[in-house]
Design a protein around this motif. Structure first.
Motif, PDB file in Angstrom:
ATOM      1  N   GLY A  34       4.769  -4.903  25.777  1.00 43.47           N
ATOM      2  CA  GLY A  34       4.360  -4.446  26.906  1.00 43.47           C
ATOM      3  C   GLY A  34       3.613  -4.046  26.620  1.00 43.47           C
ATOM      4  N   SER A  35       2.425  -3.524  28.448  1.00 44.40           N
ATOM      5  CA  SER A  35       1.312  -3.317  28.501  1.00 44.40           C
ATOM      6  C   SER A  35       0.554  -2.240  27.666  1.00 44.40           C
ATOM      7  CB  SER A  35       0.586  -3.630  30.031  1.00 44.40           C
ATOM      8  OG  SER A  35       1.828  -3.211  30.836  1.00 44.40           O
ATOM      9  N   GLY A  36       2.043  -0.938  27.652  1.00 49.62           N
ATOM     10  CA  GLY A  36       1.742   0.460  28.039  1.00 49.62           C
ATOM     11  C   GLY A  36       1.625   0.381  26.031  1.00 49.62           C
ATOM     12  N   LEU A  37       2.671   1.402  25.188  1.00 54.75           N
ATOM     13  CA  LEU A  37       3.499   2.065  24.311  1.00 54.75           C
ATOM     14  C   LEU A  37       4.494   1.375  23.308  1.00 54.75           C
ATOM     15  CD1 LEU A  37       2.798   3.712  22.100  1.00 54.75           C
ATOM     16  CD2 LEU A  37       3.884   5.472  22.906  1.00 54.75           C
ATOM     17  N   VAL A  38       3.848   0.876  22.405  1.00 50.64           N
ATOM     18  CA  VAL A  38       4.653  -0.262  21.478  1.00 50.64           C
ATOM     19  C   VAL A  38       5.019   0.985  20.373  1.00 50.64           C
ATOM     20  CG1 VAL A  38       5.083  -2.270  20.454  1.00 50.64           C
ATOM     21  CG2 VAL A  38       3.581  -2.217  22.279  1.00 50.64           C
ATOM     22  N   VAL A  39       6.472   1.232  20.985  1.00 55.41           N
ATOM     23  CA  VAL A  39       6.621   1.567  19.532  1.00 55.41           C
ATOM     24  C   VAL A  39       7.658   0.586  18.302  1.00 55.41           C
ATOM     25  CG1 VAL A  39       8.730   3.215  18.397  1.00 55.41           C
ATOM     26  CG2 VAL A  39       7.215   3.754  21.078  1.00 55.41           C
ATOM     27  N   ASP A  40       7.291   1.019  17.025  1.00 50.96           N
ATOM     28  CA  ASP A  40       7.326   0.368  15.936  1.00 50.96           C
ATOM     29  C   ASP A  40       7.362   0.332  15.241  1.00 50.96           C
ATOM     30  OD1 ASP A  40       6.584  -1.655  13.476  1.00 50.96           O
ATOM     31  OD2 ASP A  40       6.132  -2.962  14.765  1.00 50.96           O
ATOM     32  N   VAL A  41       9.018   0.008  14.388  1.00 46.33           N
ATOM     33  CA  VAL A  41       9.520   1.280  13.844  1.00 46.33           C
ATOM     34  C   VAL A  41       9.975   0.365  12.211  1.00 46.33           C
ATOM     35  CG1 VAL A  41      11.325   2.306  15.278  1.00 46.33           C
ATOM     36  CG2 VAL A  41      11.715   0.016  14.105  1.00 46.33           C
ATOM     37  N   SER A  42       8.528  -0.879  11.889  1.00 46.30           N
ATOM     38  CA  SER A  42       8.362  -0.805  10.625  1.00 46.30           C
ATOM     39  C   SER A  42       8.561  -0.492   8.873  1.00 46.30           C
ATOM     40  CB  SER A  42       7.669  -1.865  10.582  1.00 46.30           C
ATOM     41  OG  SER A  42       7.225  -3.221  11.728  1.00 46.30           O
ATOM     42  N   ARG A  43       8.113   1.188   9.569  1.00 47.93           N
ATOM     43  CA  ARG A  43       7.545   1.619   8.579  1.00 47.93           C
ATOM     44  C   ARG A  43       8.686   2.061   7.481  1.00 47.93           C
ATOM     45  NH1 ARG A  43       2.068   5.355   8.440  1.00 47.93           N
ATOM     46  NH2 ARG A  43       3.442   5.946   6.664  1.00 47.93           N
ATOM     47  N   MET A  44       9.061   2.703   8.908  1.00 47.57           N
ATOM     48  CA  MET A  44      10.541   2.535   8.164  1.00 47.57           C
ATOM     49  C   MET A  44      11.804   2.114   7.685  1.00 47.57           C
ATOM     50  SD  MET A  44      11.872   5.731  11.402  1.00 47.57           S
ATOM     51  CE  MET A  44      10.879   4.816  12.548  1.00 47.57           C
ATOM     52  N   SER A  45      11.894   1.503   6.686  1.00 46.88           N
ATOM     53  CA  SER A  45      12.519   0.326   6.232  1.00 46.88           C
ATOM     54  C   SER A  45      13.117   0.196   4.774  1.00 46.88           C
ATOM     55  CB  SER A  45      10.662  -1.125   5.922  1.00 46.88           C
ATOM     56  OG  SER A  45      10.385  -0.300   5.069  1.00 46.88           O
ATOM     57  N   SER A  46      13.558   1.976   4.499  1.00 47.40           N
ATOM     58  CA  SER A  46      13.740   2.285   3.643  1.00 47.40           C
ATOM     59  C   SER A  46      15.152   1.996   3.217  1.00 47.40           C
ATOM     60  CB  SER A  46      13.911   4.187   3.152  1.00 47.40           C
ATOM     61  OG  SER A  46      15.482   4.418   4.277  1.00 47.40           O
ATOM     62  N   VAL A  47      15.987   1.317   1.889  1.00 49.94           N
ATOM     63  CA  VAL A  47      16.801   0.436   1.748  1.00 49.94           C
ATOM     64  C   VAL A  47      18.145   1.595   0.608  1.00 49.94           C
ATOM     65  CG1 VAL A  47      18.747  -1.426   1.581  1.00 49.94           C
ATOM     66  CG2 VAL A  47      16.798  -1.611   2.800  1.00 49.94           C
ATOM     67  N   ARG A  48      18.181   2.289   1.016  1.00 52.29           N
ATOM     68  CA  ARG A  48      19.320   2.924  -0.486  1.00 52.29           C
ATOM     69  C   ARG A  48      21.223   2.806  -0.343  1.00 52.29           C
ATOM     70  NH1 ARG A  48      16.879   6.661   2.483  1.00 52.29           N
ATOM     71  NH2 ARG A  48      18.583   7.488   3.027  1.00 52.29           N
ATOM     72  N   HIS A  49      21.581   2.767  -1.308  1.00 50.18           N
ATOM     73  CA  HIS A  49      22.923   2.353  -1.470  1.00 50.18           C
ATOM     74  C   HIS A  49      23.493   3.779  -2.371  1.00 50.18           C
ATOM     75  CE1 HIS A  49      26.319   0.442  -3.334  1.00 50.18           C
ATOM     76  NE2 HIS A  49      26.863   0.377  -2.573  1.00 50.18           N
ATOM     77  N   ALA A  50      24.692   3.755  -1.809  1.00 44.76           N
ATOM     78  CA  ALA A  50      25.526   4.866  -2.910  1.00 44.76           C
ATOM     79  C   ALA A  50      27.034   4.436  -2.520  1.00 44.76           C
ATOM     80  CB  ALA A  50      24.820   6.071  -2.894  1.00 44.76           C
ATOM     81  N   SER A  51      28.605   4.680  -2.933  1.00 46.66           N
ATOM     82  CA  SER A  51      29.769   4.594  -2.603  1.00 46.66           C
ATOM     83  C   SER A  51      30.279   4.217  -1.993  1.00 46.66           C
ATOM     84  CB  SER A  51      29.506   6.445  -2.938  1.00 46.66           C
ATOM     85  OG  SER A  51      29.252   6.735  -3.937  1.00 46.66           O
ATOM     86  N   GLY A  52      28.976   2.551  -2.569  1.00 45.48           N
ATOM     87  CA  GLY A  52      30.104   1.995  -0.702  1.00 45.48           C
ATOM     88  C   GLY A  52      29.467   1.624   0.560  1.00 45.48           C
ATOM     89  N   ARG A  53      28.233   2.116   0.506  1.00 40.85           N
ATOM     90  CA  ARG A  53      27.814   2.554   1.882  1.00 40.85           C
ATOM     91  C   ARG A  53      26.193   2.432   1.609  1.00 40.85           C
ATOM     92  NH1 ARG A  53      26.035   6.498   5.750  1.00 40.85           N
ATOM     93  NH2 ARG A  53      27.137   6.201   7.938  1.00 40.85           N
ATOM     94  N   ALA A  54      25.164   1.124   2.156  1.00 37.03           N
ATOM     95  CA  ALA A  54      24.238   0.982   3.090  1.00 37.03           C
ATOM     96  C   ALA A  54      23.134   2.154   3.776  1.00 37.03           C
ATOM     97  CB  ALA A  54      23.513   0.175   2.707  1.00 37.03           C
TER      98      ALA A  54
END
Length: 497
Positions: A122-142
């Motif tokens: 859009g014409s204003g502020l774009v909030v891009d969350v691509s840096r928040m891309s960690s993937v962790r797994h423990a005890s059957g949960r991601a």
């Protein structure tokens, strides 16, 4: 196994894409001039925002601006945001939300940048969350960051011997997929992506970070499971229940165009009612030639898969060519993404920005699209009408993805995704000259056969009656959640709740 397709051919293999949709802002308290008129943020305001972020703010004139402002679809390359914030954490997101609210500028939310309507910019502020891309797994949960791309989710979870049900487009962000429901290649066995979502962290319009689950902010958690992205806040992290992976069987069957109606009717009687372990999609393609294809994945061995396929070919007739291969789950996901001959690093858009890789070999795509959700099988006349639409001149594909199984065993009001009784999804996808006209015409022609149901992750800016089409009877509850968590409607878009 056949030679894996390139990105352009991806649509002939899987249409299970998703989107991260954007939002806009509404008037709220902001700085005012001496005359009482509120002023737009100036250079000093933008500098202060950038200095307060752990991530990076990209502004017009910066070296990376022209790349940073682009979505997956080049049709929206004319849009020039005032700023693109690559947020590193939830605090960055809260800072951006507060800035947009205080300065009264439009706010867009972007995960993978695949919004079909272009509403993740859009014409204003774009909030891009691509840096928040960690993937962790423990005890059957991601635990998965909202900006993680699907190919990376599959790759990193496979290293732990697990996965989640998700789509096929490699560069889609997990946030847009999950918030809109998440139809995927193992959904008939394990449910939609939103069905395995056990929690979600969201920055709301007032800048708070909420961790939502069945016992905390349960209404917002419910709305986040199929209510669509960009409506209630900015998702920053998800907790998903995982399933173990094993070797699977993938298959690709083709028929001549003269058999299209017969194959379509045979597939729709077979695919949605097959055992849960088998997912399939039918693609009717007119892109440099007409083709009828059924593609799919079976969570089991080749011999059992071939016995199930015999039921389809017995009704549709023998295919003109076919491939059935047993392979690893990880490789199957690479094949479905059109990356069978590529590495994971290559199965990205090329570049140095978050979400891209320098080795990336995938390309952007100019397209228009629309959707239906099929609640009843097509009659012979309906099947003929759909085949006739694909036969029209142009460069387009109709992709049908089987539902049923685990998807259909969830109540329509248990999550915000209402289409539990649908047999399959329908996506009209077109390229080049005349694409928009063909898409509108094809959907209109099929409305008497499919009705008015549509999938929010294939968001359609030209769709009338969209609220009912996307959300059905869940629309009223979604509106109440919106009023509770965003009463000032900071998060706004043309088809926003």
């Amino acid at each position: 196994m056949r030679t894996p397709p390139d990105r352009r051919e991806f649509l002939k293999i899987g249409g299970l894409t998703a989107l991260a949709v954007g939002a806009g802002s509404v008037p709220a308290p902001a700085a005012a001039s001496a005359s009482g008129a509120r002023s737009a943020p100036g250079p000093a305001d933008w500098r202060a925002l950038g200095a307060g972020l752990e991530g990076k703010l990209v502004r017009p004139g910066d070296a990376t601006y022209d790349s940073a402002r682009r979505l997956f679809n080049p049709a929206y390359d004319t849009v020039r945001p005032a700023g693109v914030a690559y947020c590193a954490n939830a605090s960055d997101v809260a800072e951006c939300v507060t800035f947009a609210r205080r300065m009264e500028i439009p706010l867009a939310v972007r995960s993978g940048g695949h919004s079909y309507a272009g509403w993740s910019t859009g014409s204003g502020l774009v909030v891009d969350v691509s840096r928040m891309s960690s993937v962790r797994h423990a005890s059957g949960r991601a635990t998965v960051g909202a900006g993680a791309k699907l190919i990376d989710v599959y790759d990193r979870l496979a290293a732990n011997g697990v996965s989640i049900p998700a789509g096929t487009c490699a560069t889609v962000g997990v946030s847009g997929l999950a918030l809109g429901g998440g139809i995927g290649v193992v959904s008939r066995k394990y449910g939609l992506t939103c069905d395995v979502m056990e929690s979600v962290q969201i920055v709301t319009a007032d800048g708070r970070l909420l961790t939502c689950d069945a016992n905390h902010d349960a209404d917002l958690y419910w709305a986040s499971r199929g209510g669509g992205g960009g409506n209630f806040g900015v998702a920053v992290s998800f907790g998903f229940r995982t399933h173990p992976v094993r070797e699977v069987t993938v298959f690709f069957l083709h028929w001549p165009w003269s058999k299209a109606v017969k194959a379509l009717r045979a597939w729709q009687a077979w695919g949605p009612s097959a055992p849960d372990a088998l997912w399939s999609g039918m693609h009717l393609t007119n892109e440099g030639g007409r083709d009828v294809q059924v593609v799919g994945l079976y969570l089991g061995g080749r011999a059992d898969c071939e016995r199930l396929l015999d039921r389809l070919t017995g009704a549709a007739g023998s295919p003109s060519r076919s491939t059935v291969d047993q392979t690893s789950y990880h490789r199957a996901m690479m094949l479905m993404a059109g990356c069978g001959s590529l590495s994971v690093a290559q199965c990205h858009l090329g570049g140095s920005l978050p979400g891209q890789t320098r080795a990336g070999r995938l390309s952007r795509d100019t397209f228009t699209a629309a959707s239906h959700m099929a609640y009843r099988p097509l009659s012979e006349a309906g099947a003929g009408a759909l085949v006739a639409q694909v036969s029209r001149p142009g460069d387009h594909t109709v992709l049908l993805d089987a539902l049923g199984g685990a998807v259909g065993r969830v109540r329509p009001d248990a999550t915000a995704f209402p289409h539990r009784a649908a047999l399959y999804s329908v996506q009209y996808y077109a390229h080049r000259a005349g694409a928009a006209a063909w898409t509108r015409g094809a959907r209109a022609a099929m409305r008497p056969h499919f009705g008015d149901h549509a999938y929010v992750n294939y968001i359609d800016a030209g769709l009338s009656g969209w609220r009912s089409a996307y959300y059905g009877q869940n629309a009223a509850r979604l509106a109440r959640v919106k009023a509770a968590y965003d009463p000032g409607r900071l998060f706004r878009m043309p088809q926003g709740i």
